[in-house]
Design a protein around this motif. Structure first.
Motif, PDB file in Angstrom:
ATOM      1  N   GLY A 261       4.235  -5.970   6.383  1.00  0.00           N
ATOM      2  CA  GLY A 261       5.100  -5.024   7.059  1.00  0.00           C
ATOM      3  C   GLY A 261       6.528  -5.066   6.571  1.00  0.00           C
ATOM      4  N   LYS A 262       6.708  -5.307   5.274  1.00  0.00           N
ATOM      5  CA  LYS A 262       8.055  -5.389   4.704  1.00  0.00           C
ATOM      6  C   LYS A 262       8.740  -4.018   4.740  1.00  0.00           C
ATOM      7  CE  LYS A 262       8.016  -9.714   3.108  1.00  0.00           C
ATOM      8  NZ  LYS A 262       9.005 -10.741   3.467  1.00  0.00           N
ATOM      9  N   GLU A 263       9.941  -3.984   5.296  1.00  0.00           N
ATOM     10  CA  GLU A 263      10.695  -2.726   5.369  1.00  0.00           C
ATOM     11  C   GLU A 263      11.498  -2.545   4.082  1.00  0.00           C
ATOM     12  OE1 GLU A 263      10.496  -0.408   7.646  1.00  0.00           O
ATOM     13  OE2 GLU A 263       9.044  -1.528   8.818  1.00  0.00           O
ATOM     14  N   VAL A 264      10.801  -2.383   2.975  1.00  0.00           N
ATOM     15  CA  VAL A 264      11.440  -2.156   1.677  1.00  0.00           C
ATOM     16  C   VAL A 264      10.791  -0.944   1.023  1.00  0.00           C
ATOM     17  CG1 VAL A 264      12.078  -4.559   1.314  1.00  0.00           C
ATOM     18  CG2 VAL A 264       9.835  -3.777   0.570  1.00  0.00           C
ATOM     19  N   ASP A 265      11.521  -0.354   0.091  1.00  0.00           N
ATOM     20  CA  ASP A 265      11.019   0.825  -0.609  1.00  0.00           C
ATOM     21  C   ASP A 265      10.112   0.374  -1.754  1.00  0.00           C
ATOM     22  OD1 ASP A 265      10.509   3.190  -1.827  1.00  0.00           O
ATOM     23  OD2 ASP A 265      12.590   3.715  -2.242  1.00  0.00           O
ATOM     24  N   ILE A 266       8.816   0.660  -1.651  1.00  0.00           N
ATOM     25  CA  ILE A 266       7.874   0.274  -2.707  1.00  0.00           C
ATOM     26  C   ILE A 266       7.279   1.508  -3.391  1.00  0.00           C
ATOM     27  CG2 ILE A 266       7.258  -1.954  -1.683  1.00  0.00           C
ATOM     28  CD1 ILE A 266       4.741  -0.618  -0.541  1.00  0.00           C
ATOM     29  N   THR A 267       8.012   2.616  -3.307  1.00  0.00           N
ATOM     30  CA  THR A 267       7.503   3.866  -3.892  1.00  0.00           C
ATOM     31  C   THR A 267       7.225   3.719  -5.382  1.00  0.00           C
ATOM     32  OG1 THR A 267       8.839   5.072  -2.279  1.00  0.00           O
ATOM     33  CG2 THR A 267       7.916   6.337  -4.100  1.00  0.00           C
ATOM     34  N   ASN A 268       8.117   3.038  -6.107  1.00  0.00           N
ATOM     35  CA  ASN A 268       7.928   2.873  -7.544  1.00  0.00           C
ATOM     36  C   ASN A 268       6.646   2.106  -7.854  1.00  0.00           C
ATOM     37  OD1 ASN A 268      10.255   4.254  -8.226  1.00  0.00           O
ATOM     38  ND2 ASN A 268      11.534   2.414  -8.256  1.00  0.00           N
ATOM     39  N   TYR A 269       6.334   1.115  -7.021  1.00  0.00           N
ATOM     40  CA  TYR A 269       5.108   0.340  -7.234  1.00  0.00           C
ATOM     41  C   TYR A 269       3.873   1.188  -6.929  1.00  0.00           C
ATOM     42  CZ  TYR A 269       8.269  -3.624  -7.505  1.00  0.00           C
ATOM     43  OH  TYR A 269       9.276  -4.479  -7.878  1.00  0.00           O
ATOM     44  N   LEU A 270       3.986   2.028  -5.907  1.00  0.00           N
ATOM     45  CA  LEU A 270       2.883   2.950  -5.601  1.00  0.00           C
ATOM     46  C   LEU A 270       2.656   3.930  -6.750  1.00  0.00           C
ATOM     47  CD1 LEU A 270       3.329   3.823  -1.831  1.00  0.00           C
ATOM     48  CD2 LEU A 270       1.241   3.002  -2.896  1.00  0.00           C
ATOM     49  N   ASN A 271       3.748   4.377  -7.353  1.00  0.00           N
ATOM     50  CA  ASN A 271       3.627   5.296  -8.488  1.00  0.00           C
ATOM     51  C   ASN A 271       2.937   4.617  -9.665  1.00  0.00           C
ATOM     52  OD1 ASN A 271       4.897   7.316  -7.048  1.00  0.00           O
ATOM     53  ND2 ASN A 271       6.919   6.929  -7.913  1.00  0.00           N
ATOM     54  N   ARG A 272       3.291   3.355  -9.920  1.00  0.00           N
ATOM     55  CA  ARG A 272       2.640   2.613 -11.013  1.00  0.00           C
ATOM     56  C   ARG A 272       1.158   2.415 -10.721  1.00  0.00           C
ATOM     57  NH1 ARG A 272       6.815  -2.362 -12.138  1.00  0.00           N
ATOM     58  NH2 ARG A 272       8.693  -1.096 -12.443  1.00  0.00           N
ATOM     59  N   ALA A 273       0.852   2.133  -9.455  1.00  0.00           N
ATOM     60  CA  ALA A 273      -0.553   1.981  -9.067  1.00  0.00           C
ATOM     61  C   ALA A 273      -1.302   3.294  -9.259  1.00  0.00           C
ATOM     62  CB  ALA A 273      -0.646   1.513  -7.609  1.00  0.00           C
ATOM     63  N   ASP A 274      -0.661   4.419  -8.913  1.00  0.00           N
ATOM     64  CA  ASP A 274      -1.269   5.740  -9.110  1.00  0.00           C
ATOM     65  C   ASP A 274      -1.554   5.995 -10.586  1.00  0.00           C
ATOM     66  OD1 ASP A 274      -1.333   6.431  -6.469  1.00  0.00           O
ATOM     67  OD2 ASP A 274       0.524   7.578  -6.501  1.00  0.00           O
ATOM     68  N   GLU A 275      -0.592   5.638 -11.440  1.00  0.00           N
ATOM     69  CA  GLU A 275      -0.765   5.825 -12.882  1.00  0.00           C
ATOM     70  C   GLU A 275      -1.952   5.011 -13.394  1.00  0.00           C
ATOM     71  OE1 GLU A 275       2.989   4.750 -14.539  1.00  0.00           O
ATOM     72  OE2 GLU A 275       4.038   6.483 -13.660  1.00  0.00           O
ATOM     73  N   LEU A 276      -2.089   3.784 -12.873  1.00  0.00           N
ATOM     74  CA  LEU A 276      -3.221   2.946 -13.271  1.00  0.00           C
ATOM     75  C   LEU A 276      -4.537   3.560 -12.802  1.00  0.00           C
ATOM     76  CD1 LEU A 276      -4.351   0.343 -14.506  1.00  0.00           C
ATOM     77  CD2 LEU A 276      -3.928  -0.803 -12.312  1.00  0.00           C
ATOM     78  N   GLN A 277      -4.561   4.072 -11.562  1.00  0.00           N
ATOM     79  CA  GLN A 277      -5.768   4.708 -11.039  1.00  0.00           C
ATOM     80  C   GLN A 277      -6.188   5.899 -11.897  1.00  0.00           C
ATOM     81  OE1 GLN A 277      -4.355   5.485  -7.071  1.00  0.00           O
ATOM     82  NE2 GLN A 277      -5.293   3.660  -6.213  1.00  0.00           N
ATOM     83  N   GLN A 278      -5.222   6.694 -12.306  1.00  0.00           N
ATOM     84  CA  GLN A 278      -5.526   7.864 -13.144  1.00  0.00           C
ATOM     85  C   GLN A 278      -6.058   7.425 -14.505  1.00  0.00           C
ATOM     86  OE1 GLN A 278      -2.095  10.478 -13.275  1.00  0.00           O
ATOM     87  NE2 GLN A 278      -1.865  10.432 -11.058  1.00  0.00           N
ATOM     88  N   LYS A 279      -5.480   6.349 -15.055  1.00  0.00           N
ATOM     89  CA  LYS A 279      -5.898   5.860 -16.371  1.00  0.00           C
ATOM     90  C   LYS A 279      -7.351   5.350 -16.342  1.00  0.00           C
ATOM     91  CE  LYS A 279      -2.827   3.711 -18.762  1.00  0.00           C
ATOM     92  NZ  LYS A 279      -2.623   4.555 -19.958  1.00  0.00           N
ATOM     93  N   ILE A 280      -7.683   4.546 -15.328  1.00  0.00           N
ATOM     94  CA  ILE A 280      -9.043   3.982 -15.295  1.00  0.00           C
ATOM     95  C   ILE A 280     -10.072   5.024 -14.904  1.00  0.00           C
ATOM     96  CG2 ILE A 280      -8.178   1.658 -14.806  1.00  0.00           C
ATOM     97  CD1 ILE A 280      -9.102   1.990 -11.914  1.00  0.00           C
ATOM     98  N   SER A 281      -9.638   6.059 -14.148  1.00  0.00           N
ATOM     99  CA  SER A 281     -10.593   7.118 -13.765  1.00  0.00           C
ATOM    100  C   SER A 281     -11.064   7.866 -14.999  1.00  0.00           C
ATOM    101  CB  SER A 281      -9.963   8.077 -12.767  1.00  0.00           C
ATOM    102  OG  SER A 281      -8.928   8.823 -13.365  1.00  0.00           O
TER     103      SER A 281
END
Length: 284
Positions: A261-281
Motif C-alpha cells: 500500500g505504498k503511496e508512491v507513483d509507480i506509473t513508470n513501472y506499470l508502463n514498463r510492465a505493460d511493454e514487457l507484456q506486449q513483447k512476450i504476447s
C-alpha cells in the motif's frame, strides 16, 4: 485493431503520468487498460461504457479517439502531435474517474459491459445452497478487507494450503521477491541455472493464480507476466537482455508497492510492465 488498442492504452498512460496517483488509482488505470486490450469488440464496448455512469465521461473521449483512428486516414507525419492532444484531453476526465471510483466499484462497473446470467435450474428456480453447517474461520485477515473479498473467502471451498495462503497473503507474496530480484541480477550476468528458473516459474505462477482467485487482479497480472517471461527465457525463446530484466524488475516493484500500500507513483513501472507484456504476447 491492435494498433488502435495500443494507441488508446498509451494515451491513457500518458494522461495518468500527468497525475499523482495513489496505489488504488494506479490499479484502476491498469484495470481500464486491461479491459481495452482484452475487448473482443472495442467499438461496441466503448458505446456501452458511455451508458455506465461511472465510465461515461471518459468513455466519450475514448470513443472520440477510437472513431478518429478507425474512420480517418492516419497522417503519420502528424501522429505524434495528435497523440499528445488526445492524451491531454483525457487528463480531466481520467482524473474525475479516479477520484470517484475505487478498484472494487470500477470492477463492478466493468462487469456491466458483459453481465452474467444468473444460474437457474431446469424449472427456472434459483439454485439454493445450505451453508448452515459450514465452519468459518473468524481469524481470517486480509488487506484490503473489502466486503467482496471477505465473502469470497467465506463462501469458497478452499483447500488447507489456500486458506493458509490467504491468511498470510502479504508474507507469502513478498517472500520470493528478494530472492527473485537477486536471480534477475545474476541472469543479467548470464550466471544462473535452469532449475532455479523453474522453481521461480512455479512460485510466481501459483501465487498469481491464488491472487486472482481472491480478487487482486493487478498483483495476479504481474505474477503471470513474470512466470510467462521466465518460461520463455528457460525455453530459449527470449534473450534476457537489459530491457527484459528491467521489465521483470518493474513487475516486482509493482507487486511490492500494491501489497504494502505504498503511496508512491509507480506509473513508470506499470508502463514498463505493460511493454514487457506486449513483447512476450508477440512471442507466445
Amino acid at each position: 485493431m491492435e494498433f488502435i488498442k495500443q494507441y488508446i492504452t498509451q494515451s491513457i498512460s500518458a494522461a495518468a503520468n500527468s497525475l499523482r496517483l495513489s496505489t488504488h488509482q494506479i490499479e484502476i488505470v491498469a484495470l481500464l487498460k486491461d479491459a481495452i486490450i482484452k475487448s473482443d469488440n472495442l467499438g461496441n464496448d466503448l458505446i456501452k461504457m458511455k451508458k455506465i455512469t461511472e465510465l461515461s465521461t471518459l468513455a466519450i473521449k475514448l470513443n472520440e479517439i477510437y472513431n478518429f483512428l478507425n474512420q480517418n486516414t492516419i497522417d503519420f507525419f502528424k501522429i505524434s502531435d495528435q497523440f499528445k492532444d488526445h492524451s491531454r484531453n483525457l487528463i480531466k476526465d481520467l482524473n474525475h474517474l479516479l477520484d470517484t471510483t475505487t478498484p472494487l466499484s470500477f470492477k463492478n462497473a466493468l462487469e456491466k459491459l458483459n453481465p452474467k446470467e444468473e444460474s437457474l435450474t431446469e424449472n427456472n428456480e434459483e439454485i439454493k445452497v445450505d451453508l448452515s453447517k459450514r465452519k468459518f474461520d473468524d481469524e481470517i485477515f486480509l488487506k484490503p478487507e473489502t466486503e467482496k473479498i471477505k465473502e469470497k473467502i467465506i463462501l469458497d471451498d478452499e483447500s488447507d494450503n489456500e486458506e493458509l495462503f490467504i491468511q498470510n497473503f502479504e508474507t507469502n507474496i513478498l517472500k520470493p521477491i528478494k530472492p527473485l530480484d537477486l536471480m534477475l541480477k545474476n541472469l543479467a550476468k548470464d550466471d544462473f541455472d535452469y532449475e532455479e528458473i523453474s522453481s521461480f516459474i512455479k512460485v510466481m505462477s501459483d501465487n498469481g493464480k491464488l491472487s486472482k482467485k481472491i480478487g487482486f487482479e493487478i498483483i495476479s497480472d504481474m505474477h503471470e507476466t513474470i512466470a510467462q517471461t521466465l518460461t520463455l527465457i528457460k525455453n530459449r525463446k527470449l534473450m534476457p537482455g537489459k530491457e527484459i530484466i528491467e521489465g521483470l524488475r518493474a513487475c516486482l516493484i509493482v507487486i511490492v508497492a500494491v501489497v504494502k500500500g505504498k503511496e508512491v507513483d509507480i506509473t513508470n513501472y506499470l508502463n514498463r510492465a505493460d511493454e514487457l507484456q506486449q513483447k512476450i504476447s508477440k512471442i507466445k
